[in-house]
Motif scaffolding. Structure first.
Motif, PDB file in Angstrom:
ATOM      1  N   THR A  88       0.886  -1.304  -0.189  1.00 58.36           N
ATOM      2  CA  THR A  88       0.068  -0.051   0.112  1.00 58.36           C
ATOM      3  C   THR A  88       0.984   1.356  -0.092  1.00 58.36           C
ATOM      4  O   THR A  88       0.585   2.105  -0.742  1.00 58.36           O
ATOM      5  CB  THR A  88      -0.797  -0.138   1.436  1.00 58.36           C
ATOM      6  OG1 THR A  88      -1.618  -1.228   1.376  1.00 58.36           O
ATOM      7  CG2 THR A  88      -1.991   1.111   1.358  1.00 58.36           C
ATOM      8  N   ASP A 111      -7.963  -4.312  -1.398  1.00 55.44           N
ATOM      9  CA  ASP A 111      -8.032  -5.101  -0.155  1.00 55.44           C
ATOM     10  C   ASP A 111      -9.215  -4.610   0.492  1.00 55.44           C
ATOM     11  O   ASP A 111      -9.293  -3.779   1.190  1.00 55.44           O
ATOM     12  CB  ASP A 111      -6.649  -4.667   0.560  1.00 55.44           C
ATOM     13  CG  ASP A 111      -6.707  -5.481   1.815  1.00 55.44           C
ATOM     14  OD1 ASP A 111      -5.672  -5.324   2.735  1.00 55.44           O
ATOM     15  OD2 ASP A 111      -7.419  -6.163   2.311  1.00 55.44           O
ATOM     16  N   ARG A 114      -8.658  -6.588   5.092  1.00 55.86           N
ATOM     17  CA  ARG A 114      -7.950  -6.200   6.213  1.00 55.86           C
ATOM     18  C   ARG A 114      -8.430  -4.846   6.759  1.00 55.86           C
ATOM     19  O   ARG A 114      -9.020  -4.051   6.059  1.00 55.86           O
ATOM     20  CB  ARG A 114      -6.374  -6.094   5.882  1.00 55.86           C
ATOM     21  CG  ARG A 114      -5.514  -5.997   7.144  1.00 55.86           C
ATOM     22  CD  ARG A 114      -4.347  -5.298   7.129  1.00 55.86           C
ATOM     23  NE  ARG A 114      -4.572  -3.898   7.213  1.00 55.86           N
ATOM     24  CZ  ARG A 114      -3.919  -3.067   6.509  1.00 55.86           C
ATOM     25  NH1 ARG A 114      -3.010  -3.220   5.883  1.00 55.86           N
ATOM     26  NH2 ARG A 114      -4.364  -1.678   6.836  1.00 55.86           N
ATOM     27  N   GLN A 120      -6.711   3.379   4.813  1.00 61.62           N
ATOM     28  CA  GLN A 120      -5.197   3.399   4.772  1.00 61.62           C
ATOM     29  C   GLN A 120      -4.913   4.148   3.274  1.00 61.62           C
ATOM     30  O   GLN A 120      -4.209   5.123   3.277  1.00 61.62           O
ATOM     31  CB  GLN A 120      -4.452   2.220   5.089  1.00 61.62           C
ATOM     32  CG  GLN A 120      -2.966   2.587   4.948  1.00 61.62           C
ATOM     33  CD  GLN A 120      -2.371   1.204   4.947  1.00 61.62           C
ATOM     34  OE1 GLN A 120      -2.751   0.070   5.099  1.00 61.62           O
ATOM     35  NE2 GLN A 120      -0.995   1.183   5.234  1.00 61.62           N
ATOM     36  N   ASP A 163      -4.498  -1.926  -5.404  1.00 59.63           N
ATOM     37  CA  ASP A 163      -3.953  -2.466  -4.165  1.00 59.63           C
ATOM     38  C   ASP A 163      -4.652  -3.735  -3.890  1.00 59.63           C
ATOM     39  O   ASP A 163      -5.781  -3.883  -3.900  1.00 59.63           O
ATOM     40  CB  ASP A 163      -4.152  -1.328  -3.048  1.00 59.63           C
ATOM     41  CG  ASP A 163      -3.410  -1.718  -1.739  1.00 59.63           C
ATOM     42  OD1 ASP A 163      -3.867  -1.208  -0.755  1.00 59.63           O
ATOM     43  OD2 ASP A 163      -2.515  -2.702  -2.048  1.00 59.63           O
TER      44      ASP A 163
HETATM   45 MG    MG Z   1      -1.880  -3.031   2.174  1.00 57.63          MG
END
Ligand code: MG
Ligand code: GTP
Ligand code: GTP
Ligand code: MG
Lengths: 275, 292
Positions: A88, A111, A114, A120, A163
């Motif tokens: 990332t 993603d 997570r 993020q 990502d």
């Molecule tokens: Mg990541």
């Protein structure tokens, strides 16, 4: 300064230990030292180091550099790798690079697993001036990729960077998923993904070879980013990867800010490795 | 059960009427290769093979009728003993709250480990709090908050605060006022060579006096494990280690490197991303895994 026969063995042995200590791996280190040792060059320490350095540069420069086709718009880059290697953050650095070069960049938040992965990526996107396509957490990663590529294509954007969630290469269902994400982009954009970058952690040992093999088999890795080279680990595993798998190293990560990405240079790397 | 390398080491010793020092030295070459391929640091391997050689050249092996078997047994037991005692979980302090601080390199699995530990404590009926002291990583607080809800465990955080030490201090104060059993402070990933960031850890330690400082290390760490463990051990002090991502196919030689250098017990291994993926460390299993 090593001069005679006994010293010769000592010099070669200490260089072999240095290479092993740099995570080059015992087999590759042995092969390099043997080649240099049997080359009949003068065996003082400085010339041994120089010869080893040149051998490493030659191994690293020998990897096939795929011609990156930047004629197709959007240019689609998928970023993959095991958990926590720096994917990332590397995407943020790449996005910054492409933005600085005048490109319109879209990030795909694939993603979907997570905790706070999407948040993020969004924060990084905001910092570098890239757009984000995301779904809810838990959504199907491939559909996010599909939507992102479609959005980029319809908006005439230059670059899509995908990502993906960290995944250990031994988890078959997760490796199937990353292959699917790649295939799906190809349905929207001709030849996508144009690049598949595997992010490796410089502190990881021999397992990086297993990672490179597995990801390559499953989704075709076009290049490697070696992150966290600002630590004390030397990342010598890339020499073994270049030798055994021929995958080129594209970039190195040297910190946690958006400027901490450098194009891989075999000479600089080989010098630092033996330093 | 035993790896190719050890098989080949065995062959060098078997089938000899009388075992010589040379047989043992040759067999140790195979052991060395096995350990290096398993990511054990080469200096630790040197020490290990020297220790095994001393034991193996003892009268026992040289006069045994199954010297090969005995040799492999010595290698395995030496490795297992180096791994330390098993099942030494984090002990809760006599006067609560037990203060635990988690530290380690970037991406090693600290934040996930904090939540896993909280899940383990809550399964034992303990009530605690996680403290979000990573003020640098984007969405670090969100990550710990999300994981905290899943445990479930309370998470103390302060958004837009640039003093990690203060956050831990105030979090601990809040935990004491609620008479909680434990607090676990999650810290930002950092390099052992980053002086300022290592100082942040020692500042936290000096301010809140943790009962337990845990090094969370990636199970796939290579030769660098020795340097990482040495720095964290000497600068901060390590009471326990959690080795993460052991659900992969890495051999995990970092375990031996970290043990050899820090002497700290490996308490748990992380075996997945879910909150229950935390296992107590078993030295014999680790020894077998490293030997391949
Ligand atoms: Mg990541
Ligand atoms: N020192 C240093 N830290 C880095 C580098 N690249 C990434 N990091 C840090 O490594 C940690 C993990 O980075 P991420 O980008 O979240 O890694 P990831 O691969 O996306 O992780 P997952 O998505 O959880 O698999 C963060 O703390 C980053 O700041 C680097 O080149 N040097
Ligand atoms: N497969 C597997 N993944 C793990 C394990 N422990 C953590 N992870 C994953 O590893 C990645 C990094 O975990 P984090 O908890 O964010 O690591 P961190 O040390 O807090 O990272 P920083 O705060 O950036 O230094 C995430 O994708 C986690 O889900 C484990 O035992 N097995
Ligand atoms: Mg964290």
């Amino acid at each position: 300064i090593a001069r005679g026969g006994g010293d010769r063995a000592g010099t070669l042995e200490s260089i072999e230990e240095l290479l092993i200590g740099a995570d080059i791996g015992v087999r590759t280190a042995g092969a390099i030292v043997e080649k240099v040792g049997s080359s009949g060059i003068s065996l003082n320490e400085e010339s041994v180091r120089d010869t080893i350095r040149n051998e490493i540069i030659s191994i690293l420069s020998g990897t096939c550099q795929p011609g990156v086709d930047l004629l197709v718009k959007p240019h689609v880059i998928m970023v993959v790798g095991v958990n926590g290697t720096g994917k990332t953050t590397t995407i943020a650095k790449l996005a910054h690079r492409y933005k600085t070069a005048g490109n319109q960049v879209l990030l795909a938040a694939c993603d979907t697993f997570r905790a706070a992965a999407i948040e993020q990526l969004e924060i990084w996107a905001g910092r570098v001036g890239a757009d984000v396509v995301k779904h809810k957490p838990g959504a199907d990663a491939a559909s996010v990729a599909y939507d992102a590529c479609s959005a980029a294509a319809s908006r005439g954007m230059d670059t899509v960077i995908i990502d993906t969630a960290g995944r250990l290469q031994t988890k078959k269902n997760l490796m199937d998923e990353v292959a699917k994400i790649g295939r799906v982009t190809g349905k929207v954009v001709d030849g996508a993904p144009h690049e598949v970058l595997l992010v490796l952690d410089a502190t990881t040992g021999q397992n990086s070879i297993s990672q490179a093999k597995a990801f390559s088999e499953v989704c075709g890795v076009t290049g490697i980013v070696m992150a966290k080279l600002d630590g004390t680990a030397k990342g010598g595993i890339v020499v073994a990867i270049a030798k055994e798998l021929g995958i080129p190293i594209q970039f190195i990560g040297t910190g946690e800010s958006i400027d901490d990405l450098a194009a891989f240079d075999p000479e600089t790397f080989a010098t630092a490795l033996l330093g | 059960e035993i790896s190719e390398k050890l098989e080949s080491a065995l062959k060098r010793i078997k089938g000899h009427g009388k075992i010589s020092e040379k047989n043992v030295t040759d067999a140790l070459k195979d052991v060395r290769l096995a350990l290096l391929e398993a990511d054990v640091n080469y200096k630790v391997v040197k020490q290990f093979t020297d220790d095994v050689k001393t034991k193996a050249l003892g009268k026992e092996v040289l006069t045994s009728i199954t010297p090969g078997q005995l040799f492999v047994k010595i290698v395995y037991e030496e490795l297992r003993d180096l791994m330390g005692e098993g099942a030494k979980e984090v002990a809760l302090a006599p006067n609560p709250p037990t203060v635990i601080m988690v530290a380690g390199l970037q991406g090693s699995g600290k934040t996930t480990a904090c939540a896993k530990l909280a899940r383990r404590f809550s399964q034992k009926g303990k009530k605690g709090m996680l403290i979000a002291a990573d003020i640098y990583r984007p969405a670090a607080v969100d990550q710990l908050e999300t994981l905290g809800k899943a445990v479930p465990v309370e998470v103390y955080y302060e958004r837009d605060e640039d003093d990690a030490v203060g956050i831990v201090e105030r979090g601990l104060k809040a935990a004491k006022s609620k008479a909680l059993d434990y607090v676990i402070a999650d810290t930002a990933g950092r390099l052992h060579v980053d002086e300022k960031m290592m100082e942040e850890l020692t500042d936290i330690r000096e301010r809140v006096h943790p009962h337990e400082t845990i090094l969370v290390a990636d199970g796939m760490t290579g030769q660098d494990a020795v340097t990482i463990a040495k720095e964290f051990s000497s600068t901060l002090g390590i009471d326990g280690v959690i080795l993460t991502k052991m659900d992969g196919d890495e051999r995990g030689g970092a375990a031996l490197s970290i043990r050899a250098v820090s002497g700290a017990p490996i308490r748990y291994i992380g075996v997945g991303e879910k909150l229950d993926a935390l296992e107590v460390f078993h030295p014999e299993r680790m020894a077998s895994r490293i030997l391949g």
